[in-house]
Design a protein around this motif. Structure first.
Motif, PDB file in Angstrom:
ATOM      1  N   ASP A   7      39.260  51.499  49.448  1.00 25.32           N
ATOM      2  CA  ASP A   7      40.052  50.758  48.465  1.00 25.32           C
ATOM      3  C   ASP A   7      41.170  49.966  49.145  1.00 25.32           C
ATOM      4  OD1 ASP A   7      38.430  51.777  46.484  1.00 25.32           O
ATOM      5  OD2 ASP A   7      39.882  53.289  45.804  1.00 25.32           O
ATOM      6  N   ARG A   8      41.837  50.567  50.130  1.00 24.17           N
ATOM      7  CA  ARG A   8      42.903  49.868  50.860  1.00 24.17           C
ATOM      8  C   ARG A   8      42.331  48.686  51.637  1.00 24.17           C
ATOM      9  NH1 ARG A   8      44.788  55.014  52.353  1.00 24.17           N
ATOM     10  NH2 ARG A   8      44.017  54.664  54.465  1.00 24.17           N
ATOM     11  N   GLU A   9      41.183  48.892  52.254  1.00 23.24           N
ATOM     12  CA  GLU A   9      40.534  47.822  53.017  1.00 23.24           C
ATOM     13  C   GLU A   9      40.137  46.671  52.086  1.00 23.24           C
ATOM     14  OE1 GLU A   9      38.840  45.646  56.203  1.00 23.24           O
ATOM     15  OE2 GLU A   9      40.385  47.176  56.084  1.00 23.24           O
ATOM     16  N   ARG A  10      39.601  47.017  50.934  1.00 24.94           N
ATOM     17  CA  ARG A  10      39.215  45.981  49.960  1.00 24.94           C
ATOM     18  C   ARG A  10      40.452  45.226  49.477  1.00 24.94           C
ATOM     19  NH1 ARG A  10      34.604  43.797  47.750  1.00 24.94           N
ATOM     20  NH2 ARG A  10      34.867  43.166  45.603  1.00 24.94           N
ATOM     21  N   ALA A  11      41.536  45.932  49.206  1.00 23.03           N
ATOM     22  CA  ALA A  11      42.781  45.288  48.778  1.00 23.03           C
ATOM     23  C   ALA A  11      43.289  44.340  49.863  1.00 23.03           C
ATOM     24  CB  ALA A  11      43.831  46.336  48.433  1.00 23.03           C
ATOM     25  N   ARG A  12      43.204  44.760  51.123  1.00 18.39           N
ATOM     26  CA  ARG A  12      43.644  43.915  52.232  1.00 18.39           C
ATOM     27  C   ARG A  12      42.775  42.654  52.307  1.00 18.39           C
ATOM     28  NH1 ARG A  12      42.016  42.438  56.888  1.00 18.39           N
ATOM     29  NH2 ARG A  12      40.258  43.856  57.015  1.00 18.39           N
ATOM     30  N   LEU A  13      41.467  42.828  52.167  1.00 17.01           N
ATOM     31  CA  LEU A  13      40.562  41.681  52.213  1.00 17.01           C
ATOM     32  C   LEU A  13      40.817  40.715  51.054  1.00 17.01           C
ATOM     33  CD1 LEU A  13      37.223  43.397  53.271  1.00 17.01           C
ATOM     34  CD2 LEU A  13      38.543  41.720  54.596  1.00 17.01           C
ATOM     35  N   LEU A  14      41.096  41.264  49.879  1.00 22.49           N
ATOM     36  CA  LEU A  14      41.380  40.402  48.728  1.00 22.49           C
ATOM     37  C   LEU A  14      42.685  39.640  48.919  1.00 22.49           C
ATOM     38  CD1 LEU A  14      40.122  42.681  45.835  1.00 22.49           C
ATOM     39  CD2 LEU A  14      39.022  40.635  46.785  1.00 22.49           C
ATOM     40  N   ASP A  15      43.672  40.287  49.551  1.00 19.51           N
ATOM     41  CA  ASP A  15      44.914  39.578  49.887  1.00 19.51           C
ATOM     42  C   ASP A  15      44.623  38.428  50.851  1.00 19.51           C
ATOM     43  OD1 ASP A  15      46.500  41.163  48.280  1.00 19.51           O
ATOM     44  OD2 ASP A  15      47.230  42.437  49.926  1.00 19.51           O
ATOM     45  N   GLU A  16      43.775  38.670  51.837  1.00 27.63           N
ATOM     46  CA  GLU A  16      43.409  37.626  52.793  1.00 27.63           C
ATOM     47  C   GLU A  16      42.635  36.505  52.109  1.00 27.63           C
ATOM     48  OE1 GLU A  16      41.493  39.089  56.333  1.00 27.63           O
ATOM     49  OE2 GLU A  16      43.091  40.550  56.701  1.00 27.63           O
ATOM     50  N   LEU A  17      41.748  36.866  51.182  1.00 30.19           N
ATOM     51  CA  LEU A  17      41.000  35.862  50.427  1.00 30.19           C
ATOM     52  C   LEU A  17      41.955  34.990  49.620  1.00 30.19           C
ATOM     53  CD1 LEU A  17      38.393  34.573  49.329  1.00 30.19           C
ATOM     54  CD2 LEU A  17      38.319  36.421  47.632  1.00 30.19           C
ATOM     55  N   GLN A  18      42.899  35.625  48.944  1.00 28.82           N
ATOM     56  CA  GLN A  18      43.868  34.871  48.148  1.00 28.82           C
ATOM     57  C   GLN A  18      44.657  33.922  49.043  1.00 28.82           C
ATOM     58  OE1 GLN A  18      47.457  34.904  47.906  1.00 28.82           O
ATOM     59  NE2 GLN A  18      47.287  33.397  46.278  1.00 28.82           N
ATOM     60  N   SER A 150      31.894  29.853  40.906  1.00 24.03           N
ATOM     61  CA  SER A 150      31.265  30.286  39.652  1.00 24.03           C
ATOM     62  C   SER A 150      31.783  31.648  39.213  1.00 24.03           C
ATOM     63  CB  SER A 150      29.746  30.359  39.816  1.00 24.03           C
ATOM     64  OG  SER A 150      29.221  29.086  40.030  1.00 24.03           O
ATOM     65  N   SER A 151      31.879  32.569  40.166  1.00 23.41           N
ATOM     66  CA  SER A 151      32.368  33.913  39.836  1.00 23.41           C
ATOM     67  C   SER A 151      33.822  33.881  39.397  1.00 23.41           C
ATOM     68  CB  SER A 151      32.232  34.844  41.048  1.00 23.41           C
ATOM     69  OG  SER A 151      30.877  35.028  41.365  1.00 23.41           O
ATOM     70  N   LEU A 152      34.635  33.096  40.093  1.00 23.38           N
ATOM     71  CA  LEU A 152      36.052  33.008  39.748  1.00 23.38           C
ATOM     72  C   LEU A 152      36.237  32.379  38.381  1.00 23.38           C
ATOM     73  CD1 LEU A 152      38.977  33.480  40.646  1.00 23.38           C
ATOM     74  CD2 LEU A 152      38.916  31.224  41.737  1.00 23.38           C
ATOM     75  N   LEU A 153      35.497  31.321  38.105  1.00 18.54           N
ATOM     76  CA  LEU A 153      35.577  30.674  36.799  1.00 18.54           C
ATOM     77  C   LEU A 153      35.188  31.657  35.700  1.00 18.54           C
ATOM     78  CD1 LEU A 153      36.125  28.094  35.216  1.00 18.54           C
ATOM     79  CD2 LEU A 153      33.753  27.438  35.591  1.00 18.54           C
ATOM     80  N   GLY A 154      34.108  32.393  35.909  1.00 18.52           N
ATOM     81  CA  GLY A 154      33.693  33.390  34.918  1.00 18.52           C
ATOM     82  C   GLY A 154      34.737  34.468  34.709  1.00 18.52           C
ATOM     83  N   ALA A 155      35.333  34.951  35.808  1.00 14.15           N
ATOM     84  CA  ALA A 155      36.363  35.990  35.696  1.00 14.15           C
ATOM     85  C   ALA A 155      37.602  35.450  34.980  1.00 14.15           C
ATOM     86  CB  ALA A 155      36.735  36.511  37.085  1.00 14.15           C
ATOM     87  N   MET A 156      37.976  34.212  35.284  1.00 12.76           N
ATOM     88  CA  MET A 156      39.160  33.622  34.646  1.00 12.76           C
ATOM     89  C   MET A 156      38.917  33.380  33.157  1.00 12.76           C
ATOM     90  SD  MET A 156      41.306  33.625  36.981  1.00 12.76           S
ATOM     91  CE  MET A 156      42.512  32.507  37.579  1.00 12.76           C
ATOM     92  N   GLU A 157      37.724  32.922  32.825  1.00 12.24           N
ATOM     93  CA  GLU A 157      37.400  32.710  31.414  1.00 12.24           C
ATOM     94  C   GLU A 157      37.393  34.037  30.665  1.00 12.24           C
ATOM     95  OE1 GLU A 157      33.743  30.490  31.512  1.00 12.24           O
ATOM     96  OE2 GLU A 157      34.798  28.597  31.792  1.00 12.24           O
ATOM     97  N   SER A 158      36.863  35.074  31.302  1.00 13.09           N
ATOM     98  CA  SER A 158      36.845  36.396  30.695  1.00 13.09           C
ATOM     99  C   SER A 158      38.259  36.912  30.482  1.00 13.09           C
ATOM    100  CB  SER A 158      36.049  37.363  31.579  1.00 13.09           C
ATOM    101  OG  SER A 158      36.093  38.664  31.056  1.00 13.09           O
ATOM    102  N   THR A 159      39.119  36.722  31.483  1.00  9.29           N
ATOM    103  CA  THR A 159      40.511  37.156  31.382  1.00  9.29           C
ATOM    104  C   THR A 159      41.227  36.403  30.268  1.00  9.29           C
ATOM    105  OG1 THR A 159      40.566  37.696  33.729  1.00  9.29           O
ATOM    106  CG2 THR A 159      42.690  37.352  32.655  1.00  9.29           C
ATOM    107  N   ALA A 160      40.995  35.082  30.179  1.00  7.15           N
ATOM    108  CA  ALA A 160      41.622  34.281  29.128  1.00  7.15           C
ATOM    109  C   ALA A 160      41.126  34.717  27.756  1.00  7.15           C
ATOM    110  CB  ALA A 160      41.332  32.797  29.349  1.00  7.15           C
TER     111      ALA A 160
END
Length: 169
Positions: A7-18, A150-160
């Motif tokens: 979980d920590r590694e995934r969080a670190r990778l997501l921070d790097e992606l952002q 595509s994935s980000l757009l879908g996630a953002m639309e879902s969040t909205a």
């Protein structure tokens, strides 16, 4: 303990992606860069005007209110941008065939050609950025960005959608 490490590694990778996405956005959102590329394509346009014209080319003819919604801008800003494009001969107002009181905005042939030329300028700039990359890496990046977009757009639309649903409660 193993799952916590994952979980920590995934969080670190997501921070790097952002951070990587933010870097790309910074490079592509520069008003100065947009203006320079539009100038190379043959017209002095602000970033907002270029984006407005691109939306009109892709989705037009459309009402200014619909354009404002697409741009996530207020109607007065969209109207000013449309007016600048009309004055430059890149867009035109035409009567709405479904409502005689309203007008639609559409791109002129010159506006369509300019949009194509600006896209070519962006492609050339991107090509320069990856000039030393193997073709396979460019193909991989392109595919990953398409999937991610595509994935980000879908996630953002879902969040909205969820946020709007929560407000209705």
């Amino acid at each position: 303990m193993g799952q916590e490490r994952v979980d920590r590694e995934r969080a670190r990778l997501l921070d790097e992606l952002q951070a990587a996405v933010e870097s790309v956005m910074t490079a592509t959102r520069s008003g100065e860069r947009h203006r320079a590329l539009a100038g190379r394509a043959g017209q002095d346009l602000t970033r907002g005007e270029a984006q407005t014209l691109a939306r009109i080319v892709k989705h037009g003819p459309l009402r200014v209110s619909g354009l404002a919604e697409m741009l996530d801008a207020d109607r007065s800003l969209a109207s000013r941008q449309v007016e600048a494009l009309v004055r430059a001969g890149l867009a035109e107002r035409v009567p709405d065939p479904t409502d005689g009181r309203a007008t639609l905005v559409s791109a002129t042939l010159r506006g369509k050609r300019l949009t194509t030329a600006i896209r070519r300028q962006w492609a050339q700039a991107m090509g320069e950025a990856v000039t030393d990359w193997p073709t396979a890496d460019v193909e991989l990046l392109t595919g990953l960005l398409q999937s991610f977009g595509s994935s980000l757009l879908g996630a953002m639309e879902s969040t909205a959608h969820e946020a709007n649903h929560d407000e209705d409660k």
